[in-house]
Write an enzyme that holds these catalytic residues in place. Sequence first.
Site, short mmCIF file in Angstrom:
data_model
loop_
_atom_site.label_atom_id
_atom_site.label_comp_id
_atom_site.label_asym_id
_atom_site.label_seq_id
_atom_site.Cartn_x
_atom_site.Cartn_y
_atom_site.Cartn_z
N ASP A 534 0.85 -1.19 0.00
CA ASP A 534 0.00 0.00 0.00
C ASP A 534 0.88 1.24 0.00
OD1 ASP A 534 0.51 0.83 2.90
OD2 ASP A 534 -0.26 -1.20 3.19
N GLU A 614 21.54 -21.80 -19.75
CA GLU A 614 20.67 -20.99 -18.88
C GLU A 614 21.46 -19.88 -18.19
OE1 GLU A 614 17.16 -24.03 -17.42
OE2 GLU A 614 19.18 -24.33 -16.60
#
Length: 728
Positions: A534, A614
Amino acid sequence: MIIHDKQNGLFTLHTRSTTYQMKAGPYGVLLHTYYGPRISGGDLSCLIRYADRGFSPNPDEAGADRTYSLDTLPQEFSCAGAGDFRLPALELELPDGSHVADLRYTGCEIRRGKYALEGLPAFFGGEGDADTLAVTLEDRTAQVSVELLYGVFEEYDLITRAVRVTNRGEGPVYLRQISSLCLDFQRADLDFITFDGGHTVERYLHRSPLRPGVQSVGSVRGMSSHQHNPFVILCERDAGEEHGVCYGAMLLYSGNFQAAAERSQFEDTRLTMGIHPFHFRWVLAPGETFTAPEAALVCSPGGFGPMSRQFHRVIRAHLLRDPLAGSPKPVLINSWEAFYASFDTDKLLSLAKEAAALGVELFVLDDGWFVHRDDDTSSLGDWRADERKLPGGLAGLAASLRALGLDFGLWIEPEMVSEDSELYRAHPDWVLCPPGRPHIRGRGQLVLDFTRPEVREHIFQSIRSALAGVDIRYLKWDMNRCLTQVWSPSLPAGRQGEVYHRYVLGVYDLLERFRREWPRVLIEGCAGGGGRFDAGMLYYTPQIWCSDNTDAIDRLHIQYGTSFAYPTCAMGAHVSVSPNEQNGRVTPLETRGTVAMSGAFGYELDVRALSPEEKETVSRQIAAYKDCYGLIHYGDLYRLSPPGADGVPAAWAHVSPDRREALVSVVAGSTRAARPFRTLRLKGLDPALRYRVNGGESCPGDVLMAAGYPLPAPRGDYQSFQLHLIAE
Ligand code: DGJ
């Protein structure tokens, strides 16, 4: 710009694209006359219609005039008990036991610069950034005065609101409900949008037309919560990304909140946003003032895209207090999903070494580093390094990491305690719990009573001594359960209704102290992922771990919903292992990178186990992220295509403020044969410029926006690609 027309009692707040107006009308009642796309001026109270409505009462001053009723007129700050039966922004309980508040205008002040709120998060701004309007109202009988504060950030179309209530009488006054935001609309043909979900599925967008009565979201969990976010939108029925009027409203608060919209009997609408009334009762002694958490509004005349971009810009410039002061945040690796609590120094350093070789800059030691913490059943509160795992202590580990070229970061969970801990054994009364009740546990842990300064002081000092002499650049402040049995021995029975709010104030107080103690340390907020994502937390922790769900495809939804209010730079996002630890989904590493780099980027897996190919991909991702860092963190976000639309890839773009550069990210869903060809129409480019795409072909901006760019046909599930556009 704030204009006060004294003669007509009119206050007009202009921002670049919007106008907000209120008027101290007949009898001193403050009426809300307009909020919407910018208008030239005038007194919009002419839009208010008066009628004798049955069962809508009339104040004494109106005498025989039955057309004047607080129940029917648009109010700037609604009160319970005096004839307005719609959602109240304020409910008082007075010493005589009555619940009546009836406010009248008494004065105002206009100041340069933005007001600040003691002990609470708030947008900040100096004289050149914002102006403040303070309007004072009073209930003479109750001897209560109310100051309505407005902050106007003209350039960002942002209007903030906060409220101070002062008891000017001689007996105590009890606050039963308080919302800084009360916004009336003289229309009800609006949609209500909320961002909802749960742990690992935070902030999914939900939209529905307003129906008669009250619809609300909120939290009574003591935290803003995974379930509902203190950000909502009201919008025109046909509003979309780039069209239609919409109103975004956020509350800068991390505790119990309520956001409610009411479509009334006369087809108008009220939106309120403030502290949730559950178990809220604040005692105001004579002379005392209560300050309610700030709310912030952006109205966009042109859809959700411009609304979000204004929120993002103003949050970046006037809410986040970034200790790195504009220099790029380091790419991090977090130990959690790699090792959980099971590690030793050798394991950590071998992971760190591999990560450093791939380009990672910060190593975050997550949960499990403190005494006897081998799983989540013990030790919270005992903030001392476990010498079994870290023989050189935190300082030794930080020094070894520094030797590898890495900064050091650490996980903490200051608000919690385990029953199996020295802290709990010494202070069993330091947890929230009424006497005589068996404990209710969450993740096996209890909540410390942060309303008490001595508890906060102890936690501060123990973390301070754990960090003494440690070269640290980052802290992750976690919180892994909701509040229950909310009761503190520090307050008498009649004041237990203050505990929820005092808890939040305690958290803010300690966070502020951390910021002062470690001014150069970046603090990332976290509450089991995004349980406290928030604007209140963002004031203290400029980035927040978006979700415990690291699956790239679920993250598309979570980050999409989050992006309506909060900027990309505030969303912690990591590449993790595939199959994913939370849902078992298999996704390509490229896609995990594409999604995570639309946030504060990092890795959270055992990179030692990656194949050479990777590892090469990871190095490329880090280089690409760094190359586009400015775009991603300071650019404008354009949502091009939402996730989840049937077969349509999710797409978004970060565009530089001068529109000369853009990074377009596309993630396709699960695959099928005979997929239709897709063309992606871009947004936010300069139509007059030509752009080189990924260093190759050159395309005109107007063509890319009007006709689009042909997307490659993906082979396999969840493929992604990025287009880096640079103006020629
Ligand atoms: C919850 C957080 O969201 C995770 O990232 C991790 O830090 C764990 N807590 C550790 O307990």
